[in-house]
Structures are given as C-alpha cells and as structure tokens.
Design an enzyme around this catalytic site. Structure first.
Site, short mmCIF file in Angstrom:
data_model
loop_
_atom_site.label_atom_id
_atom_site.label_comp_id
_atom_site.label_asym_id
_atom_site.label_seq_id
_atom_site.Cartn_x
_atom_site.Cartn_y
_atom_site.Cartn_z
N SER A 282 0.82 -1.21 0.00
CA SER A 282 0.00 0.00 0.00
C SER A 282 0.85 1.25 0.00
CB SER A 282 -0.88 0.04 1.26
OG SER A 282 -1.83 -0.95 1.21
N HIS B 31 -2.30 -3.50 -6.70
CA HIS B 31 -2.81 -3.04 -5.40
C HIS B 31 -4.31 -3.28 -5.32
CE1 HIS B 31 -3.63 0.30 -2.30
NE2 HIS B 31 -3.10 -0.74 -1.69
N GLU C 136 -5.34 -1.18 -8.53
CA GLU C 136 -4.40 -0.20 -9.07
C GLU C 136 -3.20 -0.99 -9.63
OE1 GLU C 136 -5.23 3.72 -6.33
OE2 GLU C 136 -3.82 2.26 -5.55
N ASN D 95 -4.87 6.00 -2.06
CA ASN D 95 -4.31 6.38 -0.76
C ASN D 95 -3.63 7.74 -0.78
OD1 ASN D 95 -5.29 4.15 0.51
ND2 ASN D 95 -3.44 2.94 0.26
N1 LIG Z 1 -5.16 -4.50 4.90
C1 LIG Z 1 -5.49 -3.72 3.87
O1 LIG Z 1 -6.55 -3.07 3.86
C2 LIG Z 1 -4.57 -3.64 2.67
C3 LIG Z 1 -5.08 -3.13 1.48
C4 LIG Z 1 -4.25 -3.11 0.34
C5 LIG Z 1 -2.95 -3.57 0.43
N2 LIG Z 1 -2.47 -4.04 1.62
C6 LIG Z 1 -1.08 -4.55 1.64
O2 LIG Z 1 -1.12 -5.96 1.56
C7 LIG Z 1 -0.03 -6.52 2.29
C8 LIG Z 1 -0.57 -7.50 3.31
O3 LIG Z 1 -1.48 -6.85 4.15
P1 LIG Z 1 -2.53 -7.67 5.05
O4 LIG Z 1 -3.46 -6.67 5.62
O5 LIG Z 1 -3.06 -8.83 4.28
O6 LIG Z 1 -1.55 -8.21 6.20
P2 LIG Z 1 -1.79 -9.45 7.19
O7 LIG Z 1 -0.98 -9.14 8.40
O8 LIG Z 1 -3.24 -9.75 7.36
O9 LIG Z 1 -1.14 -10.68 6.41
C9 LIG Z 1 0.23 -10.79 6.12
C10 LIG Z 1 0.57 -12.28 6.06
O10 LIG Z 1 1.89 -12.41 5.52
C11 LIG Z 1 2.54 -13.48 6.22
N3 LIG Z 1 3.97 -13.30 6.06
C12 LIG Z 1 4.77 -12.37 6.65
N4 LIG Z 1 6.03 -12.52 6.20
C13 LIG Z 1 6.01 -13.55 5.33
C14 LIG Z 1 7.00 -14.18 4.52
N5 LIG Z 1 8.28 -13.77 4.53
N6 LIG Z 1 6.64 -15.21 3.73
C15 LIG Z 1 5.36 -15.64 3.69
N7 LIG Z 1 4.37 -15.08 4.43
C16 LIG Z 1 4.70 -14.04 5.22
C17 LIG Z 1 2.04 -13.34 7.66
O11 LIG Z 1 2.19 -14.56 8.38
C18 LIG Z 1 0.57 -12.96 7.42
O12 LIG Z 1 -0.28 -14.11 7.38
C19 LIG Z 1 0.75 -5.35 2.86
O13 LIG Z 1 1.79 -5.03 1.99
C20 LIG Z 1 -0.28 -4.22 2.89
O14 LIG Z 1 0.30 -2.94 2.77
C21 LIG Z 1 -3.25 -4.11 2.73
#
Ligand SMILES: NC(=O)c1ccc[n+]([C@@H]2O[C@H](COP(=O)([O-])OP(=O)(O)OC[C@H]3O[C@@H](n4cnc5c(N)ncnc54)[C@H](O)[C@@H]3O)[C@@H](O)[C@H]2O)c1
Length: 334
Positions: free
Chosen positions: A144, A165, A177, A215
């Site tokens: 993000s 994204h 995106e 964002n």
């Molecule tokens: N939450 C949102 O609303 C949102 C929206 C768009 C983008 N994002 C982006 O998406 C990404 C994930 O966000 P999320 O909210 O799903 O996070 P989350 O914490 O729910 O999930 C992340 C997952 O990644 C796993 N993980 C961490 N390191 C790892 C590795 N080296 N190898 C394999 N798995 C690994 C963790 O165990 C976890 O299950 C981030 O980059 C975030 O910026 C989030």
C-alpha cells in the site's frame, strides 16, 4: 491502414496469449489481503498456491476462504444449495498451500506478494524468489505504501515487476491499481491489467508514486481531518457528519480512520526505522532505503504539509487505541 489493422490484431493476439499464460498464480502471504486475492484468482479458474510461514496460518487462511466462498455461494445459488456446494468445492480444489515460497514458484506464471508491509522483508523474499522462478514469471507486490521500484531492486527482473494493489475486502472491492515503474515493460503491465480483468476487477493505471491514486488522496484527507479537529475547528462527530451529508461519503474521516486502523495510518505517514534512527537522522544522513525498514511519507517529503505527523494520532496509537480492531480509536466500539 491495413498495416495499422495488422499491428492492432497482432497486439490483441499477443496480449491474449500473454494473459492466457497467467494460469498458475502464487500468492505469498495468507493474511487479510492474500487470502482474498487467492480466493478471487481460484474462483476465476487459476491454479493457485497460497504461501505463508506456517501450516497453522495456512489452515486458518483456507478456512477463512471457505467461509467467504460459502457466503458467496449462498447468495449466488440461493435456490440451488447443491450447486453452491459444488461451486465452493471446485474453487477450493484450485488452491493448494505451501510454507516454502521458493519451491512454490518453480513453475508459476505470476507471483502476487501480500506479506507484512516491511521493505527489507519484501526485498529478501523477492531476492530469493528471483533466483528460482522461471524467466517468464511476473512478480507483483500488493504493497500500500512502499515504492514498487525499491521492492523490485532486490531482483534482476525489473522489467517483469509491477504493482497489483487490491482493496479490502478483495472479493467485494472492484478496483485494482496496476502500478508501472519506470522499468516495468509494457508487456508486463498489459499482462497485469489483463489478469485483473480476468479476475472481474476494474484496473486503473498508476505511476509508482506514494499511495498511488486512492491512498495518495485518502491519507492526506484523513490527516487533514485530524488537524482540523486538533486546531479546534470542529468536533470529530461534526466533521464526520459534515462529510457524510455534505460530500456524500459513506463514512466520515474519523470513522474511516478507525476502520483502516490508526497504526496503519501512522505507519504510512511516519514509517518505522531500524537501528534506532529517528526521522531527522535518517533524512540528514540520507540513508539508503535498504537501511530503513520503511521510510514514511513524511520522511520522503518532509516539507510537504499534507504528510505532517499528528500528535493526536501518535498519542492514540501509543495508548493502544488503534480503532475498531482494538475496540477503541477515535470512537469506542462494544
Ligand atoms: N489490509 C489492507 O486493507 C490492505 C489493502 C491493500 C494492500 N495491503 C497490503 O497488503 C499486504 C498485506 O497486508 P494484510 O493486511 O493482508 O496483512 P496481514 O498481516 O493480514 O497478512 C500478512 C501475512 O503475511 C505473512 N507473512 C509475513 N512474512 C512472510 C513471509 N516472509 N513469507 C510468507 N508469508 C509471510 C504473515 O504470516 C501474514 O499471514 C501489505 O503489503 C499491505 O500494505 C493491505
């Protein structure tokens, strides 16, 4: 004219061939976003491998996907529960899981990364995968707030690296995106756009700039709402009502901040530092991005008032009031 038509047809054919090539998708990170991305990719007929760090997380993740698919099936096949169950099983069959990312990508067409929002961890992951994934494999990050080009810099496939994204919740939200860095090839970008369309999403094209489109507009808007309140220009309740009734927004900025998570918003603005470096030190030393876990937008553009940190936001985060997920943020939740 005939030449133009021929070229056009060739372009269409090559784009179709390219999109047809994205059959096997590896989604890394089975959290909120990764599980959603795996679900929509599997529901649109892709073979999906979902990767996370432990079997336990992957079990929870697939259970979450199954629950979500059952809700979709209940609506989609309201009169035919058996067809609904068949749909759920068919989609689940398209998903396998793996705790070893390197072995998962050995014959994949596209890697979509949705792991923790931490530059060094993402760079390490892609650096490792770059050595084992086939040449044709496209890498994409769902970050993000981090520059895609910084994540891609740990690989030797800058032309086959872009941003995808998605928005939360992925199965519901139509927008993707698609981020093109200065090095992403047109062929890669087209393939990512095509893949998004095949998922039933609406792709928009973005440059690799902080916050992309949504964002970049939303975060300064929410921060400005906090500053307006900090200056005593309006209560949070009045500001929320004003934006809902006056601007037609479904949520006011404080409700939205609580929904997104105050820690997430602070993190985007302030970033997080390794080696105990403060913002000022990091900026004045002009440290390389790889020395920093994540450089927040304020550190990237310290003169930009839209990216200025907020004392009130920092105070709430320090008190553990992170929004809906902790039961209290700007508002209290039962
Ligand atoms: N939450 C949102 O609303 C949102 C929206 C768009 C983008 N994002 C982006 O998406 C990404 C994930 O966000 P999320 O909210 O799903 O996070 P989350 O914490 O729910 O999930 C992340 C997952 O990644 C796993 N993980 C961490 N390191 C790892 C590795 N080296 N190898 C394999 N798995 C690994 C963790 O165990 C976890 O299950 C981030 O980059 C975030 O910026 C989030």
């Amino acid at each position: 004219m005939a030449f133009v038509t021929h070229q056009f047809v060739r372009k269409m054919v090559s784009s179709a061939a390219r999109s047809a090539a994205v059959r096997h998708v590896t989604v890394i990170g089975g959290g909120l976003m990764g599980a959603g991305i795996a679900q929509v990719a599997a529901a649109t007929g892709h073979a999906v491998v979902l990767v996370d760090t432990s079997e336990d997380i992957l079990r929870k993740s697939t259970a979450g996907i199954e629950g979500s698919l059952k809700r979709v099936a209940k609506k989609k096949f309201a009169d035919k529960p058996e067809s609904g169950e068949q749909f759920v099983q068919k989609v689940l069959k398209n998903i396998s899981t793996n705790t070893d990312a390197a072995s998962a990508v050995k014959s994949t067409d596209l890697v979509v990364e949705a792991i923790v929002e931490n530059l060094r961890v993402k760079q390490d992951l892609f650096g490792t995968l770059d050595k084992v994934a086939p040449d044709h494999t496209i890498f994409a990050s769902n970050t993000s707030s981090l520059p895609i080009s910084d994540i891609a810099s740990s690989t030797a496939r800058l032309d086959r690296f872009g941003g995808l994204h998605f928005f939360n919740p992925v199965p519901m939200m139509k927008l993707v995106e698609v981020v093109k860095t200065s090095q992403t090839s047109q062929e890669t970008f087209d393939a990512l756009v095509e893949f998004s369309k095949v998922l039933g999403k609406h792709p928009v094209s973005c440059k690799d700039t902080p916050g992309f489109i949504v964002n970049r507009l939303l975060v300064p808007y929410m921060m400005e709402a906090i500053r307006l309140h900090e200056r005593g220009h309006g209560s949070k309740e009045d500001i929320d009502v004003a934006m809902k009734l006056g601007a037609g927004y479904p949520m006011g900025p404080f409700e939205l901040l609580d929904y997104v998570g105050l820690d997430t918003s602070k993190f985007i603005i302030d970033g997080e530092f390794l080696h105990g470096l403060g913002h000022r030190a990091a900026v004045s030393l002009k440290v390389c991005l790889t020395d920093v876990v994540t450089l927040g937008w304020h550190a990237m553009e310290p003169e930009n008032p839209l990216f200025a940190p907020s004392q009130l936001l920092n105070k709430l985060v320090a008190e553990g009031k992170l929004g809906k997920k902790t039961g209290e943020g700007f508002y209290k939740y039962k």
